[in-house]
Design an enzyme around this catalytic site. Structure first.
Site, PDB file in Angstrom:
ATOM      1  N   SER A  40       0.832  -1.199   0.000  1.00 24.17           N
ATOM      2  CA  SER A  40       0.000   0.000   0.000  1.00 24.17           C
ATOM      3  C   SER A  40       0.866   1.247   0.000  1.00 24.17           C
ATOM      4  O   SER A  40       1.628   1.495   0.943  1.00 24.17           O
ATOM      5  CB  SER A  40      -0.914   0.006   1.231  1.00 24.17           C
ATOM      6  OG  SER A  40      -1.573   1.258   1.329  1.00 24.17           O
ATOM      7  N   HIS A  86      -1.137  -1.493  -3.912  1.00 19.10           N
ATOM      8  CA  HIS A  86      -2.438  -1.160  -3.341  1.00 19.10           C
ATOM      9  C   HIS A  86      -2.577   0.355  -3.243  1.00 19.10           C
ATOM     10  O   HIS A  86      -1.673   1.038  -2.738  1.00 19.10           O
ATOM     11  CB  HIS A  86      -2.566  -1.787  -1.950  1.00 19.10           C
ATOM     12  CG  HIS A  86      -3.921  -1.663  -1.335  1.00 19.10           C
ATOM     13  ND1 HIS A  86      -4.932  -2.565  -1.583  1.00 19.10           N
ATOM     14  CD2 HIS A  86      -4.434  -0.760  -0.461  1.00 19.10           C
ATOM     15  CE1 HIS A  86      -6.009  -2.226  -0.888  1.00 19.10           C
ATOM     16  NE2 HIS A  86      -5.730  -1.123  -0.203  1.00 19.10           N
ATOM     17  N   ASP A 125      -5.088   3.360  -1.894  1.00 19.58           N
ATOM     18  CA  ASP A 125      -6.231   3.717  -1.054  1.00 19.58           C
ATOM     19  C   ASP A 125      -6.771   5.081  -1.463  1.00 19.58           C
ATOM     20  O   ASP A 125      -6.056   6.091  -1.388  1.00 19.58           O
ATOM     21  CB  ASP A 125      -5.813   3.754   0.413  1.00 19.58           C
ATOM     22  CG  ASP A 125      -5.580   2.370   0.978  1.00 19.58           C
ATOM     23  OD1 ASP A 125      -6.499   1.535   0.894  1.00 19.58           O
ATOM     24  OD2 ASP A 125      -4.473   2.117   1.502  1.00 19.58           O
ATOM     25  N   MET A 167      -9.539   7.973  -0.732  1.00 19.45           N
ATOM     26  CA  MET A 167     -10.420   8.477   0.318  1.00 19.45           C
ATOM     27  C   MET A 167     -10.906   9.873  -0.050  1.00 19.45           C
ATOM     28  O   MET A 167     -10.130  10.684  -0.566  1.00 19.45           O
ATOM     29  CB  MET A 167      -9.685   8.515   1.655  1.00 19.45           C
ATOM     30  CG  MET A 167      -8.977   7.216   2.027  1.00 19.45           C
ATOM     31  SD  MET A 167      -8.096   7.367   3.593  1.00 19.45           S
ATOM     32  CE  MET A 167      -7.002   5.939   3.473  1.00 19.45           C
ATOM     33  N   HIS A 207      -8.626   0.522  -3.738  1.00 18.92           N
ATOM     34  CA  HIS A 207      -9.642   0.424  -2.689  1.00 18.92           C
ATOM     35  C   HIS A 207     -10.341   1.777  -2.580  1.00 18.92           C
ATOM     36  O   HIS A 207      -9.744   2.759  -2.153  1.00 18.92           O
ATOM     37  CB  HIS A 207      -8.958   0.030  -1.373  1.00 18.92           C
ATOM     38  CG  HIS A 207      -9.856   0.032  -0.182  1.00 18.92           C
ATOM     39  ND1 HIS A 207      -9.365  -0.027   1.109  1.00 18.92           N
ATOM     40  CD2 HIS A 207     -11.211   0.077  -0.050  1.00 18.92           C
ATOM     41  CE1 HIS A 207     -10.368  -0.013   1.961  1.00 18.92           C
ATOM     42  NE2 HIS A 207     -11.506   0.059   1.276  1.00 18.92           N
ATOM     43  N   MET A 256     -12.662   4.179  -0.850  1.00 15.49           N
ATOM     44  CA  MET A 256     -13.351   4.567   0.388  1.00 15.49           C
ATOM     45  C   MET A 256     -14.004   5.918   0.132  1.00 15.49           C
ATOM     46  O   MET A 256     -13.592   6.957   0.656  1.00 15.49           O
ATOM     47  CB  MET A 256     -12.344   4.633   1.538  1.00 15.49           C
ATOM     48  CG  MET A 256     -11.831   3.268   1.956  1.00 15.49           C
ATOM     49  SD  MET A 256     -10.386   3.353   3.041  1.00 15.49           S
ATOM     50  CE  MET A 256      -9.078   3.367   1.792  1.00 15.49           C
ATOM     51  N   MET A 296     -11.342  -5.431   6.398  1.00 17.52           N
ATOM     52  CA  MET A 296     -10.563  -4.414   7.097  1.00 17.52           C
ATOM     53  C   MET A 296     -10.319  -4.840   8.542  1.00 17.52           C
ATOM     54  O   MET A 296     -11.258  -5.201   9.258  1.00 17.52           O
ATOM     55  CB  MET A 296     -11.287  -3.061   7.061  1.00 17.52           C
ATOM     56  CG  MET A 296     -11.457  -2.459   5.680  1.00 17.52           C
ATOM     57  SD  MET A 296      -9.874  -2.156   4.835  1.00 17.52           S
ATOM     58  CE  MET A 296      -9.095  -0.982   5.964  1.00 17.52           C
ATOM     59  N   ASP A 338      -6.555  -6.091   5.179  1.00 20.80           N
ATOM     60  CA  ASP A 338      -5.839  -4.813   5.194  1.00 20.80           C
ATOM     61  C   ASP A 338      -5.997  -4.154   6.555  1.00 20.80           C
ATOM     62  O   ASP A 338      -7.116  -4.016   7.054  1.00 20.80           O
ATOM     63  CB  ASP A 338      -6.411  -3.903   4.097  1.00 20.80           C
ATOM     64  CG  ASP A 338      -5.685  -2.570   3.995  1.00 20.80           C
ATOM     65  OD1 ASP A 338      -4.661  -2.387   4.675  1.00 20.80           O
ATOM     66  OD2 ASP A 338      -6.143  -1.718   3.217  1.00 20.80           O
TER      67      ASP A 338
END
Length: 231
Positions: free
Chosen positions: A7, A32, A34, A36, A65, A67, A136, A174
């Protein structure tokens, strides 16, 4: 097969290209990313332009991912940018089935994500339409959090659900993954391990961070019949 997904949330963005290449040289399997939006989780991070940048840097699969609120409005942008895997949360997404179908129709692999407080039963209805379940083990939003060990039993429950309804799907975990807990996570039923701090913030560097995770997992595999059966 087991997969290590590095990540970049903990990477040094002033040297992102070098950081990703070091991770690739260290033998990680995926990168990875993330994403957000400051609404779904209390942080703001990366958008499609970071995915596009990573795609130019590496040929490794990009594991995105989301979010974010209303992820269905952004799937096309992330796939166009180079995402190979796109995972969305079950929480707060009333059109989750349609969004998973959209991800697959665009040629990417579809993942469904559960927060620590969400029961495994919440995803049963969509299991036939996914390629990955992301469990998670911290509350999403920030890297460097402590692994919530109580989630291990949920990983096992999800592993059973997957084996019964969609055995080709991957169970990814994760949150706070490190050499001290990665083997327990594998034994609980995980196939893929996302690590940020343990790789990019390792005191001896990225290569040593990835190596320490691999060694911890390999050591446990030699001792655990449960892991040997899956590996």
């Amino acid at each position: 097969m087991y997969y290590l997904s590095a990540s970049i949330l903990s990477a040094d963005f002033s040297n992102l290209s070098d950081q990703i290449r070091q991770a690739e040289d260290a033998g990680v399997d995926w990168i990875h990313i993330d994403v957000m939006d400051g609404h779904f989780v209390p942080n703001i991070t990366m958008g499609p332009f970071i995915v596009e940048t990573c795609r130019r840097i590496t040929s490794l699969p990009l594991d995105v991912h989301l979010m974010i609120e209303k992820p269905e409005n952004h799937i096309q942008s992330f796939v166009n940018a180079g995402a190979n895997w796109v995972s969305i949360h079950i929480e707060g997404n009333p059109n989750v089935h349609r969004t998973l179908q959209l991800i697959r129709s665009l040629g990417a692999k579809a993942g469904i994500v559960l927060n620590p407080g969400t029961p495994s039963q919440a995803i049963e209805a969509v299991l036939p339409f996914i390629d990955l379940v992301l469990v998670m083990t911290v509350n999403p939003g920030f890297s460097g959090q402590t692994f919530i060990s109580q989630v291990l039993s949920k990983i096992t429950s999800i592993r059973k659900l997957i084996d019964e309804s969609n055995p080709k799907a991957i169970v990814q975990v994760d949150g706070g993954i490190n050499p001290e807990n990665i083997a327990a996570v594998a034994e609980a039923g995980a196939d893929c391990f996302v690590a940020a701090t343990a790789i990019f913030k390792h005191p001896q560097g990225i290569a040593e961070g990835a190596k320490s995770l691999r060694l911890a997992l390999q050591k446990k595999m030699r001792l655990s019949p449960q892991i040997q059966e899956r590996g």
